[in-house]
Design a protein around this motif. Sequence first.
Motif, short mmCIF file in Angstrom:
data_model
loop_
_atom_site.label_atom_id
_atom_site.label_comp_id
_atom_site.label_asym_id
_atom_site.label_seq_id
_atom_site.Cartn_x
_atom_site.Cartn_y
_atom_site.Cartn_z
N ALA B 160 0.91 -1.19 0.09
CA ALA B 160 -0.09 -0.08 -0.07
C ALA B 160 0.77 1.44 0.02
O ALA B 160 0.40 2.12 -0.86
N CYS B 161 2.06 1.29 0.72
CA CYS B 161 2.96 2.45 0.74
C CYS B 161 3.36 2.69 -0.64
O CYS B 161 3.76 3.69 -1.04
N ILE B 162 3.93 1.40 -1.17
CA ILE B 162 4.74 1.72 -2.67
C ILE B 162 3.76 2.26 -3.45
O ILE B 162 4.04 3.12 -4.32
N ILE B 163 2.31 1.73 -3.21
CA ILE B 163 1.38 2.48 -4.36
C ILE B 163 1.24 4.05 -3.98
O ILE B 163 1.13 4.98 -4.89
N SER B 164 0.90 4.16 -2.44
CA SER B 164 0.33 5.41 -2.21
C SER B 164 1.27 6.79 -1.96
O SER B 164 1.05 7.85 -2.26
N ILE B 165 2.33 6.31 -1.60
CA ILE B 165 3.48 7.32 -1.28
C ILE B 165 3.94 8.12 -2.55
O ILE B 165 3.83 9.32 -2.43
N PRO B 166 4.31 7.58 -3.67
CA PRO B 166 4.57 8.27 -4.81
C PRO B 166 3.56 9.11 -5.43
O PRO B 166 3.55 10.27 -5.60
N ILE B 167 2.33 8.34 -5.47
CA ILE B 167 1.24 9.31 -5.75
C ILE B 167 0.79 10.47 -4.96
O ILE B 167 0.85 11.49 -5.20
N GLY B 168 0.86 10.33 -3.63
CA GLY B 168 0.53 11.31 -2.68
C GLY B 168 1.65 12.36 -2.71
O GLY B 168 1.12 13.65 -2.73
N VAL B 169 2.90 12.17 -2.75
CA VAL B 169 4.00 12.87 -2.40
C VAL B 169 3.87 13.87 -3.79
O VAL B 169 4.17 14.96 -3.79
N PHE B 170 3.91 13.08 -4.82
CA PHE B 170 4.16 13.93 -6.14
C PHE B 170 2.74 14.94 -6.54
O PHE B 170 2.79 15.80 -6.82
N THR B 171 1.62 14.36 -5.82
CA THR B 171 0.13 15.21 -6.00
C THR B 171 0.69 16.29 -5.23
O THR B 171 0.26 17.39 -5.81
#
Lengths: 372, 382
Positions: B160-171
């Motif tokens: 879940a972290c691998i999926i959401s951290i990049p998306i979240g931080v880049f957003t």
Amino acid sequence: MKLTRFAPAAAVAAVGALTLSACGGGSATGESQENTGGEEQQQEELSGTLTGIGASSQKAAMDAWIADFGSVQPNVQVQYSPDGSGAGREQFLAGNAQFAGSDAALDEEELETAKDVCGPDGAFEYPVYISPIAVAFNLEGVDSVNMSPELIAKVFKGEVTTWNDQAIADENPDVELPDTPITPVHRSDESGTTENFVDYLSQAAGDVWDAEVSGDWPSDYGGEASQGTDGVVQTVSDTDGAIGYADASAVGELGTVAVGVGEEYVEYSPEAAAAVVDASEVAEGRGEGDLAFDLARDTTESGTYPIVLVSYHLVCSTYGDQNTVDMVKAWQNFVISEEGQQSAAESAGSAPISEDLRGQITEIIDMIQVAE
Amino acid sequence: MSNTTVKPEQGSKLSLRAGKLPKGATWMVAIGSIIVAIVLGMLMTGGFNIPLIALLAGVLNFIVLYAWSRTVEGKRKATDRVATTLVTSSFVIALIPLISLLWMTLVRGGPVILESPTVLSRTMEGMKGIYDQDYVAGEGELLGGFYHSIIGTVLITLAACIISIPIGVFTAIYLVEYAGRNTLGKAITFLVDVMTGIPSIVAGLFAFALFGTFLTLVDPGGIGSAKMGISAAVALSVLMVPIVVRNTEEILRLVPMDLREATYALGVPKWKTIVRIVLPTAISGILSGITIAIARVIGETAPIMVTAGFARNLNWDLFGGWMSTLPTFIYDSQMRPTSPGVAAAASSDRAWAAALVLIVLVMVLNLIARLLAKYLAPKGAR
């Protein structure tokens, strides 16, 4: 420079991963679950995964079956999600599970749907889990009390309020009853136990019990409410003069009611509970391989204990490939086998099905085949 | 101001020469009220009723402190003391559930882990009720365990972290550094707000339906195999992304504009400014934001039940087969014990031990995030 900054983090992660993977056994006992090599295991080795969804009442028995099936067919993985009977039937009919556990048989509409999923012969269903429900009470110096269905209904309705009431005394001439007030205890949550108990009361004592049959206790009838089977048992144990209903396996040291059947009074026992299923008629107008029972809770046959919860297994008449057919057959044959039923009785306190019923079910399981 | 009837000497007398409560008066009153409350409570009920005593102590503390301060120090000081006491008691009240929860878990789960450490290294494969009955009767050890759930929790949360951290931080970077006040930025902010309010079970159903749909395209009967670790990870990332975006955005906005302008003045391109200046400055805040998001989802039960089922065995494969996580294990053990009735205590023991492990896991994650934040922060900010 960059490396030194990330090194501690990497080290922590690596150590964590190693610790986690180093300390794992694979099973509940710490020993590996290899085939124990019993002589009776002549069956060929199968492998694959079977998924079941359904009644949570079967969960404890299912745990025992899965555990023991692991030593018969170590490479077949059976997984069961106790989401509830309704969810189980729905998911099974949507083709999401190879078998389902359900406290109720399929209704007409579901039987039609089953033909789309399972082929022209539809689904097979048969009882595999019979659990007696005991009426337990806590009264100092009294271990057993006789009660007719009408009397039980009156007690739980709150119409008979003390233990030395004439109605109870009439049925128990040999027991010295104190004048303790009766506290009826029922489940506060929706449950199959309540539904079966209330169904029994309305069938066997319809004159007295006029509430609708559902998993919720009729709120008009009062009494003490407790959460879950354990809650009911706890409340009854703590209150002098309390009476409640719970899975027979859970009542422990409490006194139990011998239930009036016909002319006699029957204490709950696994044999008596299984006998009521044999005394019942299979519902008519259903296909071959459909053992949906109309439980005869008002039976007058001697030696039957009518307050039981009966739970079914639903399987398809046909499956897509030979391997699945073999696995389902092996699994279901194990569940109804003497060994399987005994294991469930030990772990879950259920009543093993009778030899007669086992014979009928074996015939049904033999009819499972590969879809054409 | 123009009112000259107030004599100045009267005011100065009030503020300087008025009496003062002795040092530590607050504590004295608090301890005194607790003792009196215990005595009163025991006289009233004949037993040790903690809620009643706490209520009595609180009310007594207020009355005594206000009355004493009012007579000695005057109205203003008394009000001040009452306000201080109010704030402090709110803090104590907020702490009660936390401490009581930690205490309960320690008391119920701690002994289980100490007496049967094997619960940490065993799974529920091959577990049946009769073993539990032996254990409760004192004839056997506590068998079974939740090693598979620990592994499941770690793997699913990691995915879940691998999926959401990049998306979240880049957003968040887009929102702060690029979007400014344009329509897209506003739309994203609005959608993130909406996402924050999604009930977790809906996230679970969404992930299950998503994988179900895709798998049905490949294999018409494949919806059953949509229950697997990765769908649970997707469900959790639906919950995680908005939290990561929100927290990261707040932190990035705190990075002083001067820093960015200074690098632009030196001719550094925008991307390099973000990578080398903005992110390192904000890293500790970003990491704590991520930790909060992880702590929020690691205890989710409902979406995992829908998407990953209830596994009894160890499964390392996120892409096939059911998985168990600590919350679903706890739920399952508590609601549907391996052996119902008297021996349900064994399942309950395992559930408490699992709850303790879950809390420790979250604490360890927090600790790791703190350490990372400390080591990754730019030199000046340490």
